[in-house]
Design a protein around this motif. Structure first.
Motif, PDB file in Angstrom:
ATOM      1  N   ASP A 143       1.018  -1.229   0.166  1.00 22.04           N
ATOM      2  CA  ASP A 143      -0.061  -0.071  -0.193  1.00 22.04           C
ATOM      3  C   ASP A 143       0.848   1.228  -0.068  1.00 22.04           C
TER       4      ASP A 143
ATOM      5  N   TYR B 252       1.878  -0.253 -10.754  1.00 21.01           N
ATOM      6  CA  TYR B 252       1.195   0.509  -9.529  1.00 21.01           C
ATOM      7  C   TYR B 252      -0.206   0.835 -10.006  1.00 21.01           C
ATOM      8  N   GLU B 253      -1.179   0.838  -9.409  1.00 16.85           N
ATOM      9  CA  GLU B 253      -2.484   0.948  -9.551  1.00 16.85           C
ATOM     10  C   GLU B 253      -3.355   1.184  -8.323  1.00 16.85           C
ATOM     11  N   ASN B 254      -4.098   2.334  -8.459  1.00 16.76           N
ATOM     12  CA  ASN B 254      -4.970   2.628  -7.368  1.00 16.76           C
ATOM     13  C   ASN B 254      -4.015   2.615  -5.882  1.00 16.76           C
ATOM     14  N   GLY B 255      -3.066   3.204  -5.753  1.00 22.18           N
ATOM     15  CA  GLY B 255      -2.454   3.449  -4.655  1.00 22.18           C
ATOM     16  C   GLY B 255      -1.747   2.082  -4.007  1.00 22.18           C
TER      17      GLY B 255
ATOM     18  N   PRO C 289      -0.454   4.648  -0.927  1.00 18.29           N
ATOM     19  CA  PRO C 289      -1.556   5.665  -1.537  1.00 18.29           C
ATOM     20  C   PRO C 289      -0.948   7.090  -1.642  1.00 18.29           C
TER      21      PRO C 289
END
Length: 133
Positions: A42, A105-108, A44
């Motif tokens: 994670d 890397y996608e959506n945080g 974000p």
């Protein structure tokens, strides 16, 4: 292909040796699907261009920084989201092919995919000779 018992054992060893090197580590999941080991971290609000991934002597290191909005016209009322540098290190098994590591890397979430090396089959040389009488 590794036997299933070795797969579970390898995964347990890998995840048990995961550690946070800075006190400000990003949370992660590690799992295996078929012949690929995956790590989801994670991150974000991090600029993907600023993510640094290295592998040195089977130690995977991921570094990133989440920056806080700055400027003379910015006046913070509440600032609860963590900012600053974050890093994680993971000890990788020798059974992983780190030369073929893939990062997305996608959506945080940073997803690292590392193929498992094929298990070497022992080769036995057969030589031709005369039969003993």
């Amino acid at each position: 292909m590794l036997p299933r018992s070795a797969t579970v054992r390898d995964l347990n060893q890998l995840t048990a040796r995961v550690f946070d090197s800075t006190g400000n580590g990003a949370r992660l999941d590690a799992y295996r699907i078929d012949e690929t080991f995956h790590i989801d971290i994670d991150l974000p609000g991090v600029d993907p261009a600023g993510i640094d991934i290295t592998v040195d002597r089977k130690i995977l290191t991921v570094r990133a920084e989440r920056k806080q909005l700055e400027g003379d016209d910015v006046h913070w009322d509440v600032a609860e989201r963590p900012t600053g540098p974050a890093s994680r290190q993971v000890f990788l098994s020798d059974t992983l092919d780190t030369d073929r590591l893939d990062a997305r890397y996608e959506n945080g979430v940073l997803t690292l995919s590392i193929p498992v090396k094929p298990k070497a089959e022992p080769r036995v040389e057969v030589s031709a000779g005369t039969a003993a009488n």
